[in-house]
Motif scaffolding. Structure first.
Motif: not given
Length: 81
Positions: A14-25, A70-81
């Motif tokens: 289905c490719g969901l893991c390909v699309k969802d992986c934030p590290m493109k594994v 979630d990659i969006r959570v990581c991005e948000m934390l990077n802005r806050v930190i």
């Protein structure tokens, strides 16, 4: 190091893991997912959580440490930190 295996009999391609992986594994090859860059895995297990066939196994991650990042959570934390 984390060892990732894909059960090719269970994988539906289905490719969901390909699309969802934030590290493109993962990549799709011959209608199956495979871990092309396992060294990039950060153990978030988003691929494991999204896989409808539960075809992915991660060795080297302990159950108590499993969590979804979630990659969006990581991005948000990077802005806050």
């Amino acid at each position: 190091m984390i060892e990732i295996t894909v059960d090719e009999d269970a994988c539906v391609g289905c490719g969901l893991c390909v699309k969802d992986c934030p590290m493109k594994v993962f990549e799709l090859k011959e209608n199956h997912s495979f871990p092309k860059r396992p060294e990039n895995c950060m153990a978030c297990l988003s691929c494991h959580e999204i896989c409808p066939a539960q075809a992915l196994e991660h060795k080297g991650i302990y159950a108590a440490k499993r969590h979804y990042i979630d990659i969006r959570v990581c991005e948000m934390l990077n802005r806050v930190i």
